[in-house]
Write a protein that holds these residues in place. Sequence first.
Motif, PDB file in Angstrom:
ATOM      1  N   UNK A 164       0.881  -1.208  -0.083  1.00  0.00           N
ATOM      2  CA  UNK A 164      -0.131  -0.103   0.005  1.00  0.00           C
ATOM      3  C   UNK A 164       0.843   1.385  -0.189  1.00  0.00           C
ATOM      4  N   UNK A 165       2.198   1.244  -0.186  1.00  0.00           N
ATOM      5  CA  UNK A 165       2.986   2.122  -0.060  1.00  0.00           C
ATOM      6  C   UNK A 165       3.190   3.003   1.271  1.00  0.00           C
ATOM      7  N   UNK A 166       2.974   2.164   2.405  1.00  0.00           N
ATOM      8  CA  UNK A 166       3.201   2.829   3.670  1.00  0.00           C
ATOM      9  C   UNK A 166       4.300   2.519   4.373  1.00  0.00           C
ATOM     10  N   UNK A 167       5.246   3.424   4.591  1.00  0.00           N
ATOM     11  CA  UNK A 167       6.666   3.034   4.959  1.00  0.00           C
ATOM     12  C   UNK A 167       6.911   2.394   6.260  1.00  0.00           C
ATOM     13  N   UNK A 168       6.237   3.089   7.545  1.00  0.00           N
ATOM     14  CA  UNK A 168       6.552   2.427   8.699  1.00  0.00           C
ATOM     15  C   UNK A 168       5.187   2.156   9.442  1.00  0.00           C
ATOM     16  N   UNK A 169       4.635   0.845   9.227  1.00  0.00           N
ATOM     17  CA  UNK A 169       3.418   0.566   9.790  1.00  0.00           C
ATOM     18  C   UNK A 169       3.059   0.423  11.056  1.00  0.00           C
ATOM     19  N   UNK A 170       4.308  -0.109  11.713  1.00  0.00           N
ATOM     20  CA  UNK A 170       3.931  -0.673  13.256  1.00  0.00           C
ATOM     21  C   UNK A 170       4.775   0.131  14.112  1.00  0.00           C
ATOM     22  N   UNK A 171       4.118   0.604  14.978  1.00  0.00           N
ATOM     23  CA  UNK A 171       4.720   1.233  16.238  1.00  0.00           C
ATOM     24  C   UNK A 171       4.234   0.938  17.569  1.00  0.00           C
ATOM     25  N   UNK A 172       5.141   0.696  18.664  1.00  0.00           N
ATOM     26  CA  UNK A 172       4.513   0.394  19.925  1.00  0.00           C
ATOM     27  C   UNK A 172       5.058  -0.692  20.537  1.00  0.00           C
ATOM     28  N   UNK A 173       4.713  -1.112  21.759  1.00  0.00           N
ATOM     29  CA  UNK A 173       4.813  -2.106  22.486  1.00  0.00           C
ATOM     30  C   UNK A 173       3.681  -2.972  22.723  1.00  0.00           C
ATOM     31  N   UNK A 174       3.834  -4.241  22.727  1.00  0.00           N
ATOM     32  CA  UNK A 174       2.837  -5.272  22.949  1.00  0.00           C
ATOM     33  C   UNK A 174       2.949  -6.197  24.073  1.00  0.00           C
ATOM     34  N   UNK A 175       1.937  -6.597  24.765  1.00  0.00           N
ATOM     35  CA  UNK A 175       2.114  -7.809  25.777  1.00  0.00           C
ATOM     36  C   UNK A 175       0.999  -8.505  25.801  1.00  0.00           C
ATOM     37  N   UNK A 176       1.226  -9.921  26.108  1.00  0.00           N
ATOM     38  CA  UNK A 176       0.384 -10.811  26.089  1.00  0.00           C
ATOM     39  C   UNK A 176       0.605 -12.063  27.106  1.00  0.00           C
ATOM     40  N   UNK A 177      -0.435 -12.730  27.538  1.00  0.00           N
ATOM     41  CA  UNK A 177      -0.317 -13.695  28.844  1.00  0.00           C
ATOM     42  C   UNK A 177      -1.276 -14.732  28.560  1.00  0.00           C
ATOM     43  N   UNK A 178      -0.869 -15.932  28.944  1.00  0.00           N
ATOM     44  CA  UNK A 178      -1.817 -17.130  29.037  1.00  0.00           C
ATOM     45  C   UNK A 178      -2.306 -17.283  30.463  1.00  0.00           C
ATOM     46  N   UNK A 179      -1.733 -16.415  31.571  1.00  0.00           N
ATOM     47  CA  UNK A 179      -1.720 -16.592  33.072  1.00  0.00           C
ATOM     48  C   UNK A 179      -0.771 -17.125  33.679  1.00  0.00           C
ATOM     49  N   UNK A 180       0.330 -17.951  32.795  1.00  0.00           N
ATOM     50  CA  UNK A 180       1.366 -18.431  33.352  1.00  0.00           C
ATOM     51  C   UNK A 180       2.615 -17.568  32.990  1.00  0.00           C
ATOM     52  N   UNK A 181       2.677 -17.413  31.661  1.00  0.00           N
ATOM     53  CA  UNK A 181       3.844 -16.574  31.262  1.00  0.00           C
ATOM     54  C   UNK A 181       3.403 -15.049  30.582  1.00  0.00           C
ATOM     55  N   UNK A 182       4.142 -14.220  30.611  1.00  0.00           N
ATOM     56  CA  UNK A 182       4.055 -12.911  30.261  1.00  0.00           C
ATOM     57  C   UNK A 182       4.935 -12.790  29.058  1.00  0.00           C
TER      58      UNK A 182
END
Length: 267
Positions: A164-182
């Motif tokens: 789509x001609x977009x240069x820098x699409x992703x910005x940020x920090x992400x976090x996920x967990x299953x309750x045992x590991x983050x």
Amino acid sequence: MEDLLYKPEHSLIVQSMHSTMGAEATNGDGFGVGWYGDRETPGLFRSIEPAWNDRNLRDLAAHVSSPRVFAHIRAAIGSPVQQTNCHPFRQGRWLWMHNGFIDGFHAMKRDLALAVDPERYADIEGTTDSEMLFFLALTFGLEDDPPQAVSRAVGLVEETARRHGIGFPIQGTLATTDGETTWAFRYSSEGRSRSLFHSTDVSMLKHQYPENAALHELSDDARMVVSEPLGELRGAWREVPEASCVAIRGGEEELTPFKPLLPAGIR
């Protein structure tokens, strides 16, 4: 939960009014908390109220104890202020939250939605890029290998953005967990990611600061991952490096490089 949200010097509630490292100084477009207890799936409380002004959150936080808590304050970027757009997002035992954005999401939305597993698509409730990213990660195997699934989800976004001609699409920090590991990720396409920190060894800090009563209330395996340090205690926080993933289980932590991967079958 109160010990995390309200008591620290620079608590999440304080950050909702006066963030010092975020893109927005005020994060008043809602909040959410997720926690694990006796049930199979985590509890979830989300609201469009500003976190600093919600009496229900204060009361809930004073009465809920949990071995693992996710908390998020929101500054909306384009998507509506509604409860289903507040983080964390939940599917089964999994929680997910995102601090940042997908640039060009409006243009890419259809392409990304078509990549979501059809059996999962109906469970998308809101309109945010963050929830779409969650469902892409679920599609690519989050429940089996979180780092690889997130790598593939981010890789798909970057490849779609390239078309789509977009240069820098992703910005940020992400976090996920299953309750045992983050698992927490710090990455941006531009290489200038939002801030992310994790706490250091509590037993070491107790030895270093024997007079600090708050530290001695924590178990030695307590760990926190935060966008901004909750206090100014020297040695208590380490910055997660750019393009990295930190995995925390109990008192153990593992830091590994993070690199987007193009999902199989995508050209």
